[in-house]
Design an enzyme around this catalytic site. Structure first.
Site, PDB file in Angstrom:
ATOM      1  N   CYS A 177       0.834  -1.183   0.000  1.00 29.47           N
ATOM      2  CA  CYS A 177       0.000   0.000   0.000  1.00 29.47           C
ATOM      3  C   CYS A 177       0.879   1.249   0.000  1.00 29.47           C
ATOM      4  O   CYS A 177       1.481   1.583   1.023  1.00 29.47           O
ATOM      5  CB  CYS A 177      -0.896  -0.006   1.220  1.00 29.47           C
ATOM      6  SG  CYS A 177      -1.902   1.447   1.172  1.00 29.47           S
TER       7      CYS A 177
ATOM      8  N   GLY B   6      -0.487   4.319  -4.651  1.00 24.99           N
ATOM      9  CA  GLY B   6       0.973   4.167  -4.734  1.00 24.99           C
ATOM     10  C   GLY B   6       1.403   2.885  -5.418  1.00 24.99           C
ATOM     11  O   GLY B   6       2.290   2.902  -6.289  1.00 24.99           O
ATOM     12  N   SER B   7       0.781   1.764  -5.049  1.00 20.38           N
ATOM     13  CA  SER B   7       1.188   0.498  -5.676  1.00 20.38           C
ATOM     14  C   SER B   7       0.691   0.429  -7.117  1.00 20.38           C
ATOM     15  O   SER B   7       1.304  -0.225  -7.965  1.00 20.38           O
ATOM     16  CB  SER B   7       0.659  -0.688  -4.862  1.00 20.38           C
ATOM     17  OG  SER B   7      -0.744  -0.562  -4.656  1.00 20.38           O
TER      18      SER B   7
HETATM   19  O1  LIG Z   1      -1.750   3.417  -2.455  1.00 20.33           O
HETATM   20  C1  LIG Z   1      -1.892   2.197  -2.469  1.00 20.33           C
HETATM   21  O2  LIG Z   1      -1.048   1.452  -2.959  1.00 20.33           O
HETATM   22  C2  LIG Z   1      -3.096   1.607  -1.802  1.00 20.33           C
HETATM   23  N1  LIG Z   1      -4.204   2.512  -1.617  1.00 20.33           N
HETATM   24  C3  LIG Z   1      -5.384   1.691  -1.423  1.00 20.33           C
HETATM   25  C4  LIG Z   1      -5.127   0.534  -2.332  1.00 20.33           C
HETATM   26  C5  LIG Z   1      -3.641   0.323  -2.309  1.00 20.33           C
HETATM   27  O3  LIG Z   1      -3.336  -0.670  -1.359  1.00 20.33           O
END
Ligand SMILES: O=C(O)[C@H]1NCC[C@@H]1O
Length: 343
Positions: free
Chosen positions: A98, A266-267
């Site tokens: 995440c 982010g991922s």
């Molecule tokens: O930013 C991210 O990577 C996360 N935000 C919610 C879903 C992903 O896990």
């Protein structure tokens, strides 16, 4: 009102800090949670899932949370040099990576004294052991205050491009599948006559959830090094602007059980850059901006070096963003009677 008496809150409590990154919430448990059993972070994550799932439900579901809530449980890490071990939780379960939480955790680790501020340097390195592997964050400080955070995730790669799937109600379409600590399917929202920034979120969610369900059913995912990573986390609908441009490109990520990420993810940005790099659309060190179709918040990202993941070509991606505090040191009594709305 002068004679108001405090109710007897003498039972066990959790202490939590609430933050958001690009609009996406992250609830971090400071203290009061059980210490999960296990010899590795992945074992501790399994223990939490199998023996203490009440904790995730109590923290994230209504009435303390909502269907798009997100959180982090801090756990011991066996990774050499790690400052923190993180188990990510969402309203359906446990994720492997995440980015928005890593950005928040970097700032949190510096502000709460878990990692001493680097003397003299502009950036404090914070090493976070995530379920997908070690992630290196760098927290910028200016005027004594923590600010933006950038991180280098685990090797990111493209698993497959132009994969044909039959999506009930939408027909045959092609998606790309890439990994940025979690696997995502990518497809342009235009294919469905939608726009990631202006269409109704409900319509985007319906389409993305249908794509996720079909890919899960029709495509077998494999991770070259760790079977526990081999599942589809969600679908990212894009504006289709994958070629390099100084203009931001927009996307919206629908993950887990139709959860909508308010941030650019982010991922997902990590995986999307790996995909763009794989297609020869961007070069190393070419920074792109990624805008969330849900909130207009922006992360930047670039591929910084080539690497491998097992037998696959991969890249290390750097993602930058900023997190903010929404509530400090909140106390959550450990008494609960969860009543969940049925959607
Ligand atoms: O930013 C991210 O990577 C996360 N935000 C919610 C879903 C992903 O896990």
């Amino acid at each position: 009102m002068s004679a108001v008496k405090l109710p007897p809150h003498d039972g066990p409590v959790l202490s939590v800090v609430d933050m958001h990154t690009g609009g996406e919430p992250v609830r971090i448990v400071l203290s009061g949670a059980p210490v999960p059993e296990g010899g590795s972070l992945l074992e501790r994550r399994r223990w939490l899932r199998d023996k203490a799932d009440w904790l995730r439900r109590l923290l994230l579901l209504e009435p303390r949370g909502h269907r798009d809530m997100y959180g982090v449980l801090l756990v011991p890490s066996e990774e050499p040099g790690a400052h923190l071990g993180a188990v990510f939780i969402h309203t359906e379960g446990y994720s492997t990576m995440c980015g928005h939480a890593v950005i928040a955790l970097g700032r949190f680790a510096v502000d709460y004294g878990i990692v001493p501020r680097a003397p003299g340097g502009p950036d404090t390195p914070v090493r976070i052991h995530c379920p997908c592997g070690p992630v290196q964050a760098y927290v910028s400080t200016s005027g004594g205050r923590s600010g933006a955070v950038r991180f280098h995730s685990v090797p990111a790669f493209t698993l497959a491009t132009d994969v044909s799937v039959e999506v009930p109600g939408y027909g045959k379409l092609v998606v790309d599948i890439a990994y940025g600590g979690a696997f995502y399917a990518f497809v342009s929202a235009e294919r469905f006559g939608l726009d990631v920034c202006t269409s109704k979120t409900r319509d985007l969610v319906d389409v993305a959830a249908a794509v996720t369900a079909s890919v899960k059913e029709q495509v077998k995912l494999a991770h070259p090094e760790n079977d526990e990573m081999a599942f589809l986390y969600g679908t990212i609908l894009t504006d289709g602007n994958d070629g390099y441009s100084e203009q931001p490109t927009a996307n919206i990520c629908v993950f887990a059980d139709s959860q909508v990420d308010r941030s650019p993810t982010g991922s997902g940005v990590t995986a999307r850059i790996a995909l763009q790099y794989h297609k020869g659309l961007i070069q190393l060190d070419q920074t792109r901006s990624f805008r969330s179709g849900a909130t207009d918040s922006v992360f930047t990202g670039k591929a910084v070096k080539e690497t491998t993941c097992g037998n696959l070509k991969a890249v290390i991606v750097e993602v930058s963003g900023q997190a903010f505090y929404t509530e400090l040191n909140k106390t959550v009594p450990l008494e609960s009677n969860l009543l969940l709305i049925k959607f």
